[in-house]
Design a protein around this motif. Structure first.
Motif, PDB file in Angstrom:
ATOM      1  N   HIS A 150      72.023  46.304  94.816  1.00 11.79           N
ATOM      2  CA  HIS A 150      73.709  45.653  94.037  1.00 11.79           C
ATOM      3  C   HIS A 150      73.266  44.117  93.675  1.00 11.79           C
ATOM      4  CE1 HIS A 150      76.839  44.666  91.798  1.00 11.79           C
ATOM      5  NE2 HIS A 150      76.269  46.261  90.857  1.00 11.79           N
ATOM      6  N   PRO A 151      73.200  43.321  92.258  1.00  9.87           N
ATOM      7  CA  PRO A 151      72.853  41.876  92.543  1.00  9.87           C
ATOM      8  C   PRO A 151      74.213  41.036  93.449  1.00  9.87           C
ATOM      9  CG  PRO A 151      73.311  42.953  89.805  1.00  9.87           C
ATOM     10  CD  PRO A 151      73.285  44.140  91.291  1.00  9.87           C
ATOM     11  N   PHE A 152      75.455  41.355  93.582  1.00 13.81           N
ATOM     12  CA  PHE A 152      76.552  41.228  94.418  1.00 13.81           C
ATOM     13  C   PHE A 152      76.143  41.157  95.659  1.00 13.81           C
ATOM     14  CE2 PHE A 152      80.360  41.221  96.794  1.00 13.81           C
ATOM     15  CZ  PHE A 152      80.838  40.287  96.910  1.00 13.81           C
ATOM     16  N   LEU A 153      74.389  41.761  96.050  1.00 16.04           N
ATOM     17  CA  LEU A 153      74.200  41.818  97.762  1.00 16.04           C
ATOM     18  C   LEU A 153      72.966  40.663  97.654  1.00 16.04           C
ATOM     19  CD1 LEU A 153      75.806  45.120  98.773  1.00 16.04           C
ATOM     20  CD2 LEU A 153      76.918  43.140  99.090  1.00 16.04           C
ATOM     21  N   ILE A 154      72.457  40.809  96.622  1.00 13.37           N
ATOM     22  CA  ILE A 154      71.322  40.126  96.929  1.00 13.37           C
ATOM     23  C   ILE A 154      71.243  38.754  96.889  1.00 13.37           C
ATOM     24  CG2 ILE A 154      69.117  39.306  95.275  1.00 13.37           C
ATOM     25  CD1 ILE A 154      69.249  42.627  93.971  1.00 13.37           C
TER      26      ILE A 154
ATOM     27  N   ASN B  15      96.638  39.698 107.302  1.00 14.46           N
ATOM     28  CA  ASN B  15      97.456  38.083 107.246  1.00 14.46           C
ATOM     29  C   ASN B  15      96.786  37.642 106.239  1.00 14.46           C
ATOM     30  OD1 ASN B  15      99.519  39.685 107.309  1.00 14.46           O
ATOM     31  ND2 ASN B  15      99.654  39.702 109.943  1.00 14.46           N
ATOM     32  N   GLN B  16      95.093  37.297 106.555  1.00 15.16           N
ATOM     33  CA  GLN B  16      94.513  36.582 105.288  1.00 15.16           C
ATOM     34  C   GLN B  16      93.728  37.085 104.364  1.00 15.16           C
ATOM     35  OE1 GLN B  16      90.625  35.307 107.033  1.00 15.16           O
ATOM     36  NE2 GLN B  16      90.417  37.021 109.029  1.00 15.16           N
ATOM     37  N   ILE B  17      93.436  35.857 103.664  1.00 16.40           N
ATOM     38  CA  ILE B  17      92.388  36.140 102.309  1.00 16.40           C
ATOM     39  C   ILE B  17      91.454  36.284 102.797  1.00 16.40           C
ATOM     40  CG2 ILE B  17      91.976  35.428  99.687  1.00 16.40           C
ATOM     41  CD1 ILE B  17      94.721  34.373  99.620  1.00 16.40           C
ATOM     42  N   ILE B  18      90.358  36.716 102.220  1.00 20.91           N
ATOM     43  CA  ILE B  18      89.026  36.848 102.800  1.00 20.91           C
ATOM     44  C   ILE B  18      88.074  36.146 101.858  1.00 20.91           C
ATOM     45  CG2 ILE B  18      87.112  38.382 103.432  1.00 20.91           C
ATOM     46  CD1 ILE B  18      89.453  38.693 105.322  1.00 20.91           C
ATOM     47  N   LYS B  19      87.536  35.335 101.686  1.00 16.01           N
ATOM     48  CA  LYS B  19      86.867  34.414 100.696  1.00 16.01           C
ATOM     49  C   LYS B  19      85.634  35.621 100.210  1.00 16.01           C
ATOM     50  CE  LYS B  19      88.220  29.955 101.779  1.00 16.01           C
ATOM     51  NZ  LYS B  19      87.997  28.621 102.512  1.00 16.01           N
ATOM     52  N   GLN B  20      85.067  35.492  98.735  1.00  8.88           N
ATOM     53  CA  GLN B  20      84.238  36.448  98.605  1.00  8.88           C
ATOM     54  C   GLN B  20      83.065  36.178  99.109  1.00  8.88           C
ATOM     55  OE1 GLN B  20      83.514  36.657  94.011  1.00  8.88           O
ATOM     56  NE2 GLN B  20      80.806  35.569  94.615  1.00  8.88           N
ATOM     57  N   GLU B  21      82.123  35.558  99.815  1.00  5.74           N
ATOM     58  CA  GLU B  21      81.127  34.605 100.581  1.00  5.74           C
ATOM     59  C   GLU B  21      81.189  35.673 101.728  1.00  5.74           C
ATOM     60  OE1 GLU B  21      77.643  33.807  99.932  1.00  5.74           O
ATOM     61  OE2 GLU B  21      78.319  33.926  98.597  1.00  5.74           O
ATOM     62  N   GLU B  22      82.072  35.758 102.784  1.00  8.64           N
ATOM     63  CA  GLU B  22      82.453  36.044 104.190  1.00  8.64           C
ATOM     64  C   GLU B  22      82.370  37.770 103.374  1.00  8.64           C
ATOM     65  OE1 GLU B  22      85.258  36.262 107.717  1.00  8.64           O
ATOM     66  OE2 GLU B  22      86.197  34.545 105.974  1.00  8.64           O
ATOM     67  N   LEU B  23      83.005  38.076 102.605  1.00  7.42           N
ATOM     68  CA  LEU B  23      83.154  39.410 102.276  1.00  7.42           C
ATOM     69  C   LEU B  23      82.171  40.111 101.859  1.00  7.42           C
ATOM     70  CD1 LEU B  23      85.399  42.253 100.917  1.00  7.42           C
ATOM     71  CD2 LEU B  23      84.840  40.781  98.918  1.00  7.42           C
ATOM     72  N   LYS B  24      80.977  39.071 101.176  1.00  8.79           N
ATOM     73  CA  LYS B  24      80.055  39.726 100.423  1.00  8.79           C
ATOM     74  C   LYS B  24      79.789  40.095 102.307  1.00  8.79           C
ATOM     75  CE  LYS B  24      77.560  37.580  97.278  1.00  8.79           C
ATOM     76  NZ  LYS B  24      76.779  36.509  96.876  1.00  8.79           N
ATOM     77  N   ASN B  25      78.983  38.689 103.226  1.00 12.15           N
ATOM     78  CA  ASN B  25      78.856  39.361 104.179  1.00 12.15           C
ATOM     79  C   ASN B  25      79.398  40.558 105.010  1.00 12.15           C
ATOM     80  OD1 ASN B  25      76.919  38.521 106.528  1.00 12.15           O
ATOM     81  ND2 ASN B  25      78.704  37.598 107.402  1.00 12.15           N
ATOM     82  N   ILE B  26      80.398  40.766 105.722  1.00  9.14           N
ATOM     83  CA  ILE B  26      80.712  42.112 105.677  1.00  9.14           C
ATOM     84  C   ILE B  26      80.682  43.017 104.722  1.00  9.14           C
ATOM     85  CG2 ILE B  26      82.957  43.499 105.650  1.00  9.14           C
ATOM     86  CD1 ILE B  26      84.611  40.661 106.515  1.00  9.14           C
ATOM     87  N   ILE B  27      80.346  43.117 103.309  1.00 11.60           N
ATOM     88  CA  ILE B  27      79.782  44.459 102.841  1.00 11.60           C
ATOM     89  C   ILE B  27      78.670  44.346 103.066  1.00 11.60           C
ATOM     90  CG2 ILE B  27      79.530  45.164 100.288  1.00 11.60           C
ATOM     91  CD1 ILE B  27      81.630  43.645 100.086  1.00 11.60           C
ATOM     92  N   LYS B  28      77.167  43.253 102.729  1.00 14.15           N
ATOM     93  CA  LYS B  28      76.022  43.498 103.453  1.00 14.15           C
ATOM     94  C   LYS B  28      75.369  44.204 104.689  1.00 14.15           C
ATOM     95  CE  LYS B  28      73.672  39.772 100.800  1.00 14.15           C
ATOM     96  NZ  LYS B  28      72.990  38.316 101.395  1.00 14.15           N
ATOM     97  N   GLN B  29      76.210  43.945 105.900  1.00  9.40           N
ATOM     98  CA  GLN B  29      75.865  44.239 107.100  1.00  9.40           C
ATOM     99  C   GLN B  29      76.955  46.174 107.024  1.00  9.40           C
ATOM    100  OE1 GLN B  29      77.043  41.701 110.374  1.00  9.40           O
ATOM    101  NE2 GLN B  29      77.863  40.774 109.043  1.00  9.40           N
TER     102      GLN B  29
END
Length: 305
Positions: A301-305, A108-122
């Motif tokens: 990948h550039p998204f995570l750098i 029930n929440q929208i994940i903003k890009q920076e938070e999404l990037k942080n989750i994926i990075k980990q």
């Protein structure tokens, strides 16, 4: 019914059950010497004994492998196994206690890009580390695993402790390289070489299982299986839905899911996320395993750098 149980240096709160499966239950516990809260996986020996001979040996093999792998993995984004204790009736695994699961956190929440990037990075950091690790299974013929495949990645097996992502539940984990998956099982009355295919084809959680697992298609390097599962999870937390829900099929049916995977292309909705995220996600969800990204390619990948 008793509310508490003491095993070794730990107290288990039997009224605080976190989960239950056919083989095990998970409770909240506490390490007595420092009051640190832990998760306790309690594995029933009776359940193992009740299986037929081949399944009994397979369960034993997987349990030994799970313990050996999780003891060896030391990474900030992987749940730490503190201790293993055994009694006449049960085997106890004491490990880090998560605050919540990834699906609970994202609900029930929208994940903003920076938070999404942080989750994926980990997540990617943990799996890249696993792909590079060499683990010796001293509990099973000193078997050497060059790289680890999780095989049951789903949102419920990704935990959060504070702001840190933690990968958990290594019950199906195995070696990345197919050629290294063969293991001799020995007991006083049973010797068998369990085929590698038993270890990964059709294993895992249906909605996050790779197209290769659904199709029972062998693959040389199992890394691509976890990459697919992670891609499905990232899609789900980004867009708030599983990529196949919109087709109105019964996704608890493996045959219908197999038909969807083989005939329908994944659609990527427009969103707040930039093109680099879409490029990463599409690379992780390539149906052709030879075109799918590796963990190293995800990490770079550039998204995570």
């Amino acid at each position: 019914m008793n509310k508490y149980k003491e095993v070794g240096d730990y107290q288990i709160f039997l009224y605080k059950k976190l989960g239950v499966g056919a083989l095990a239950e998970v409770f909240v516990g506490e390490r007595k010497k420092d009051k640190q809260k832990v998760a306790v996986k309690v594995i029933s020996k009776q359940y193992i004994k009740s299986r037929d001979k081949q399944n009994k040996e397979l369960f034993k093999k997987r349990l030994k492998r799970e313990i050996a792998i999780q003891k060896s993995l030391k990474h900030p984004n992987i749940i730490q196994l503190f201790d293993v204790q055994e009694t006449d009736n049960s085997i106890y695994l004491f490990m880090e206690l998560g605050d919540c699961t990834l699906d609970q956190y994202c609900q029930n929440q929208i994940i903003k890009q920076e938070e999404l990037k942080n989750i994926i990075k980990q997540v990617v950091s943990a799996f890249y580390y696993m792909s590079q690790q060499e683990v010796i299974n001293h509990l099973q013929n000193d078997k050497l695993y060059k790289g680890i495949c999780h095989l049951d990645l789903k949102p419920q097996n990704i935990l959060l402790i504070g702001n840190s992502i933690k990968i958990s539940d290594f019950g199906l984990s195995t070696a990345l390289n197919l050629d290294e998956n063969q293991e001799i099982i020995q007991s006083s009355e049973y010797i068998d070489n369990v085929p590698s295919s038993i270890d990964y084809l059709g294993q895992g959680s249906l909605l996050y299982m790779s197209i290769e697992q659904i199709n029972c298609e062998k693959t040389k390097n199992l890394e691509v299986l976890d990459v697919w599962s992670a891609g499905i999870i990232f899609y789900e937390i980004a867009f708030g839905k599983h990529p196949y829900y919109k087709f109105g099929q019964n996704l608890t049916n493996p045959i219908q899911l197999q038909e969807l995977l083989n005939t329908i292309e994944i659609q990527y909705p427009e969103s707040q996320y930039d093109n680099q995220f879409y490029d990463l996600l599409k690379g992780m969800l390539k149906k052709n395993q030879n075109e799918r990204l590796t963990w190293q390619q995800c990490k770079e990948h550039p998204f995570l750098i």
